[in-house]
Motif scaffolding. Sequence first.
Motif, short mmCIF file in Angstrom:
data_model
loop_
_atom_site.label_atom_id
_atom_site.label_comp_id
_atom_site.label_asym_id
_atom_site.label_seq_id
_atom_site.Cartn_x
_atom_site.Cartn_y
_atom_site.Cartn_z
N CYS A 124 50.12 64.55 -3.81
CA CYS A 124 50.79 63.60 -4.67
C CYS A 124 51.72 64.03 -5.60
CB CYS A 124 49.68 62.95 -5.48
SG CYS A 124 48.49 62.07 -4.45
N ALA A 125 51.72 65.25 -6.07
CA ALA A 125 52.74 65.62 -7.03
C ALA A 125 53.95 66.16 -6.21
CB ALA A 125 52.15 66.93 -7.85
N ALA A 126 53.89 66.65 -5.36
CA ALA A 126 54.88 67.19 -4.53
C ALA A 126 55.86 65.97 -3.87
CB ALA A 126 54.40 68.05 -3.28
N ALA A 127 54.93 65.02 -3.61
CA ALA A 127 55.63 63.71 -3.14
C ALA A 127 56.22 62.87 -4.19
CB ALA A 127 54.92 63.02 -2.08
N ASP A 128 55.90 63.29 -5.47
CA ASP A 128 55.91 62.40 -6.83
C ASP A 128 55.59 61.06 -6.69
OD1 ASP A 128 56.88 62.29 -9.65
OD2 ASP A 128 58.94 61.74 -9.26
N GLU A 129 54.38 60.89 -5.91
CA GLU A 129 53.72 59.56 -5.87
C GLU A 129 53.30 58.82 -7.10
OE1 GLU A 129 52.72 57.82 -3.14
OE2 GLU A 129 53.50 59.46 -1.97
N TRP B 252 47.02 61.69 -14.21
CA TRP B 252 46.64 61.38 -12.84
C TRP B 252 45.31 61.42 -12.50
CZ3 TRP B 252 43.94 64.35 -9.28
CH2 TRP B 252 44.09 63.92 -7.79
N GLU B 253 44.85 60.66 -11.72
CA GLU B 253 43.26 60.43 -11.25
C GLU B 253 43.18 59.91 -9.87
OE1 GLU B 253 39.59 59.67 -13.65
OE2 GLU B 253 40.26 57.62 -12.82
N PRO B 254 42.59 60.47 -8.88
CA PRO B 254 42.36 59.94 -7.74
C PRO B 254 41.62 58.57 -7.84
CG PRO B 254 41.00 61.90 -7.67
CD PRO B 254 41.89 61.72 -9.01
N ASP B 255 41.98 57.46 -7.07
CA ASP B 255 41.32 56.29 -6.80
C ASP B 255 41.02 56.15 -5.47
OD1 ASP B 255 40.14 54.00 -7.55
OD2 ASP B 255 42.39 52.78 -7.15
N HIS B 256 39.70 55.62 -5.22
CA HIS B 256 39.26 55.33 -3.92
C HIS B 256 39.75 53.88 -3.61
CE1 HIS B 256 36.77 58.68 -4.99
NE2 HIS B 256 36.40 58.97 -3.72
N LEU B 257 40.53 53.63 -2.75
CA LEU B 257 40.95 52.32 -2.28
C LEU B 257 39.74 51.30 -2.14
CD1 LEU B 257 42.91 50.32 -1.24
CD2 LEU B 257 42.95 51.24 1.06
N TYR B 258 38.71 51.98 -1.16
CA TYR B 258 37.39 51.09 -1.38
C TYR B 258 36.48 51.84 -1.87
CZ TYR B 258 39.74 48.82 2.75
OH TYR B 258 40.67 48.31 3.35
N PRO B 259 35.88 50.94 -3.05
CA PRO B 259 35.22 51.48 -4.13
C PRO B 259 34.10 52.50 -3.48
CG PRO B 259 35.62 49.38 -4.81
CD PRO B 259 36.17 49.55 -3.17
N ASN C 37 40.99 57.16 2.12
CA ASN C 37 40.65 56.17 1.26
C ASN C 37 41.11 56.61 -0.06
OD1 ASN C 37 39.33 53.95 0.46
ND2 ASN C 37 37.61 55.14 -0.36
N LEU C 38 41.89 57.91 -0.47
CA LEU C 38 42.24 57.97 -1.63
C LEU C 38 43.78 57.53 -1.84
CD1 LEU C 38 41.17 61.61 -1.93
CD2 LEU C 38 39.93 59.54 -2.95
N ARG C 39 43.93 57.20 -3.14
CA ARG C 39 45.27 56.61 -3.99
C ARG C 39 45.64 57.46 -4.99
NH1 ARG C 39 44.66 55.25 0.68
NH2 ARG C 39 45.10 53.23 1.46
N ALA C 40 46.95 57.65 -5.36
CA ALA C 40 47.36 58.28 -6.57
C ALA C 40 47.37 57.21 -7.58
CB ALA C 40 48.65 58.94 -6.58
N SER C 41 46.57 57.53 -8.87
CA SER C 41 46.60 56.55 -9.75
C SER C 41 46.57 56.86 -11.16
CB SER C 41 45.28 55.28 -9.78
OG SER C 41 44.43 56.05 -10.13
N HIS C 42 47.04 56.15 -12.22
CA HIS C 42 46.79 56.44 -13.59
C HIS C 42 45.44 56.44 -13.64
CE1 HIS C 42 51.15 55.13 -14.21
NE2 HIS C 42 51.13 56.34 -14.48
N MET C 43 44.75 57.33 -14.99
CA MET C 43 43.26 57.32 -15.12
C MET C 43 43.25 55.75 -15.61
SD MET C 43 41.10 59.60 -17.65
CE MET C 43 41.31 58.58 -19.27
N GLY C 44 43.91 55.38 -16.46
CA GLY C 44 43.73 54.05 -17.01
C GLY C 44 43.46 53.01 -16.28
N CYS C 45 44.57 53.02 -15.21
CA CYS C 45 44.67 51.77 -14.10
C CYS C 45 43.49 51.85 -13.31
CB CYS C 45 46.03 52.03 -13.16
SG CYS C 45 47.44 51.76 -14.18
#
Length: 141
Positions: free
Chosen positions: A56-61, A87-94, A107-115
């Motif tokens: 994610c960091a390399a691709a600046d997701e 940054w926090e990994p989010d599971h698209l499907y919980p 199933n992982l997505r890049a996200s802000h921890m707060g989001c």
Amino acid sequence: MGERSGDMEAPAAGDNLRRGFRAPEHRHGVVIMALIDKHLTGRPWRTLRASFRAECAAADEPCWICRQPIDYSIVNPVGEKQNTEAWEPDHLYPRSTHPHLMMDRANLRASHMGCNRARGKEMVDDDLGPLSRQWSKEESP
């Protein structure tokens, strides 16, 4: 056998650790009870999380929820106030509804921890906005 209280048997020492619980921690005079999700604290998860963060960091997701950039230099040390912009990994499907996808990289997505934490188990509305014109499936002559 453990001590008996009424009809309930007290758990033997170590039983709570096997069930995913941790004994209370004392930090600054406050007792913190923590439930450990054993699947997200083991080596396989830590390895997957680290490699996913590097990708994610390399691709600046950006955050897949709010679409805003993520500052990958922010690190949230354990036991300190957490920065919701980290940054926090989010599971698209919980994980709660799709436990079989917990360790699935797809199933992982890049996200802000707060989001991620605000989203909870809700699915993100992936609305692309209004259509520029009506599209239909018509065969070409």
